[in-house]
Design a protein around this motif. Structure first.
Motif, short mmCIF file in Angstrom:
data_model
loop_
_atom_site.label_atom_id
_atom_site.label_comp_id
_atom_site.label_asym_id
_atom_site.label_seq_id
_atom_site.Cartn_x
_atom_site.Cartn_y
_atom_site.Cartn_z
N GLY A 35 -0.24 5.37 -8.71
CA GLY A 35 0.98 4.95 -7.14
C GLY A 35 0.84 2.94 -7.42
O GLY A 35 -0.03 3.07 -7.29
N ILE A 36 2.01 2.91 -7.50
CA ILE A 36 2.29 1.65 -6.60
C ILE A 36 2.76 1.15 -5.28
O ILE A 36 3.47 1.66 -4.96
N LEU A 37 1.56 0.61 -4.97
CA LEU A 37 2.57 0.38 -3.06
C LEU A 37 3.02 -1.97 -3.71
O LEU A 37 1.20 -1.83 -3.09
N ILE A 38 4.36 -1.82 -2.89
CA ILE A 38 4.29 -3.03 -2.97
C ILE A 38 5.01 -3.70 -1.31
O ILE A 38 5.54 -2.74 -0.83
N ALA A 39 4.11 -4.45 -1.56
CA ALA A 39 4.65 -4.49 0.69
C ALA A 39 4.51 -6.36 0.88
O ALA A 39 4.01 -6.59 0.54
N ASN A 40 5.65 -6.65 1.84
CA ASN A 40 5.73 -7.90 2.27
C ASN A 40 6.66 -7.62 3.55
O ASN A 40 6.92 -7.24 4.55
N ARG A 41 5.64 -8.59 4.52
CA ARG A 41 6.07 -9.11 5.82
C ARG A 41 5.85 -7.40 6.27
O ARG A 41 6.67 -7.06 7.59
N THR A 42 4.83 -6.90 6.57
CA THR A 42 4.31 -5.55 6.98
C THR A 42 3.42 -5.43 7.65
O THR A 42 2.49 -6.56 7.06
N GLU A 43 3.11 -4.68 8.76
CA GLU A 43 1.99 -4.37 9.58
C GLU A 43 1.32 -3.38 9.50
O GLU A 43 2.40 -2.60 9.92
N ILE A 44 0.89 -2.80 9.07
CA ILE A 44 -0.95 -1.57 9.03
C ILE A 44 -1.71 -2.12 10.04
O ILE A 44 -2.43 -2.32 9.95
N SER A 45 -1.29 -1.06 10.74
CA SER A 45 -2.36 -1.59 12.10
C SER A 45 -2.55 -0.02 13.57
O SER A 45 -2.07 0.54 13.43
N SER A 46 -3.98 -0.31 13.93
CA SER A 46 -3.72 0.55 14.67
C SER A 46 -4.06 1.74 13.75
O SER A 46 -3.75 3.10 14.21
N ASN A 47 -4.35 2.80 12.43
CA ASN A 47 -4.22 3.58 12.16
C ASN A 47 -5.94 4.35 11.91
O ASN A 47 -6.66 3.40 12.40
N SER A 48 -5.89 5.24 12.31
CA SER A 48 -7.45 5.96 11.94
C SER A 48 -7.35 7.26 10.44
O SER A 48 -6.60 7.98 10.61
N SER A 49 -8.90 7.88 10.19
CA SER A 49 -8.61 8.39 10.25
C SER A 49 -10.66 9.17 9.89
O SER A 49 -11.47 8.00 10.45
N ASN A 50 -11.55 10.01 9.18
CA ASN A 50 -12.45 10.65 9.97
C ASN A 50 -13.73 9.58 8.62
O ASN A 50 -14.94 9.67 8.75
N TYR A 51 -13.14 8.98 7.69
CA TYR A 51 -13.93 7.94 6.77
C TYR A 51 -13.15 6.34 7.18
O TYR A 51 -12.52 6.06 7.80
N ASP A 52 -14.20 5.40 6.10
CA ASP A 52 -13.88 4.18 6.39
C ASP A 52 -12.79 3.53 5.51
O ASP A 52 -12.21 2.61 5.24
N SER A 53 -11.38 3.97 6.04
CA SER A 53 -10.34 4.15 5.49
C SER A 53 -8.97 4.09 6.28
O SER A 53 -8.27 4.61 5.94
N GLY A 54 -9.24 3.42 7.79
CA GLY A 54 -8.68 4.30 8.40
C GLY A 54 -6.70 3.73 8.44
O GLY A 54 -5.59 3.98 8.65
N ASN A 55 -7.06 2.54 8.35
CA ASN A 55 -5.95 1.89 7.40
C ASN A 55 -5.10 1.90 6.10
O ASN A 55 -4.00 2.07 6.22
N TYR A 56 -6.16 1.79 4.76
CA TYR A 56 -5.72 1.84 3.58
C TYR A 56 -6.57 3.14 2.98
O TYR A 56 -7.56 2.49 3.14
N TYR A 57 -6.11 3.67 1.50
CA TYR A 57 -7.04 4.03 1.14
C TYR A 57 -6.39 3.60 0.14
O TYR A 57 -4.91 4.56 -0.35
N GLY A 58 -7.60 3.86 -0.88
CA GLY A 58 -6.61 3.25 -2.89
C GLY A 58 -7.22 4.49 -3.49
O GLY A 58 -8.77 3.51 -3.55
N GLU A 59 -6.89 5.56 -4.14
CA GLU A 59 -7.97 5.98 -5.18
C GLU A 59 -7.68 5.87 -6.05
O GLU A 59 -6.97 5.08 -6.45
N PRO A 60 -8.67 5.90 -7.31
CA PRO A 60 -8.80 5.41 -8.33
C PRO A 60 -7.24 5.63 -9.54
O PRO A 60 -6.77 6.89 -9.22
N GLY A 61 -7.27 4.50 -9.54
CA GLY A 61 -5.93 4.26 -10.68
C GLY A 61 -4.94 4.07 -9.78
O GLY A 61 -3.27 3.57 -10.68
N SER A 62 -4.65 3.26 -8.74
CA SER A 62 -3.39 2.89 -7.85
C SER A 62 -3.73 1.78 -8.10
O SER A 62 -4.17 0.76 -7.66
N THR A 63 -2.53 0.90 -7.56
CA THR A 63 -2.43 -0.38 -7.37
C THR A 63 -0.67 -0.92 -6.28
O THR A 63 -0.05 0.01 -5.15
N VAL A 64 -1.99 -1.82 -5.63
CA VAL A 64 -1.42 -2.05 -3.89
C VAL A 64 -1.01 -4.09 -4.17
O VAL A 64 -1.94 -5.03 -4.84
#
Length: 207
Positions: A35-64
């Protein structure tokens, strides 16, 4: 918030991803294999999960690739495998998060960005990581507790982006983060004299 599936490409521009929750990984964004994510002028904030990846998690083989983005609050987790390396590029961005963890077979490149804790704030295997013009100074957001992640006029992130990247709309060097600080240019025109008892009909601006 957003799940980028296998072999998918998602482009985000001027987007707000906030206050999302995932029971496992990636409350804000999760990018899967190829999977490929391309972001510009974007806010990623105050998200949460049960692990240390509340805002963003990149699986093996991903590109951001994040340019002029602000990530605030919960952590970022990048996972790679020998057969599926993970790539993450951050430029002109603010990564003011609780943690950044990088596993083996991950190439993370941070340039002209503010990173909480600086290079030493990144845990895991950083052998594939590079840091260029990274600062760890507080971005001095307008009101982070109230959700306003714009920059104050004394923020160290102003004019601190890559000088080779496109200028901000006010014609100055790119600021770090999703929201540039509009700088009013100094007035260099003639001096105008104004009288409180003057008249629009007779006044001409002279002393």
């Amino acid at each position: 918030g957003i799940y980028v599936g296998q072999n998918s490409t998602v482009n985000l521009d001027s987007t707000l991803i906030t206050n999302n929750y995932a029971p496992n990984q990636g409350g804000g964004i999760r990018v899967s294999l190829h999977g490929i994510l391309i972001a510009n002028r974007t806010e990623i904030s105050s998200n949460s999960s049960n692990y240390d990846s509340g805002n963003y998690y990149g699986e093996p083989g991903s590109t951001v690739s994040l340019a002029n983005c602000t990530v605030y609050g919960a952590g970022i987790y990048l996972q790679g495998l020998q057969e599926y390396s993970t790539v993450a590029n951050y430029s002109n961005s603010i990564l003011w998060v609780s943690s950044v963890h990088v596993e083996s077979f991950t190439d993370m490149n941070i340039s002209f960005s503010a990173l909480q804790g600086g290079e030493s704030g990144v845990t895991g295997d950083v052998s594939g990581s590079s840091f260029t013009s990274v600062i760890d100074d507080n971005p001095l957001f307008t009101d982070s507790s109230g959700g306003d992640l714009s920059l104050t006029g004394i923020s160290p992130c102003i004019d601190a982006g890559d000088p080779g990247s496109p200028f901000d709309p006010d014609g100055t060097i790119a600021d770090m983060g999703a929201y540039y600080y509009h700088q009013v240019p100094a007035y260099d025109g003639p001096v105008w004299h104004v009288s409180t008892a003057g008249s629009d009909e007779t006044g001409d601006g002279s002393e």
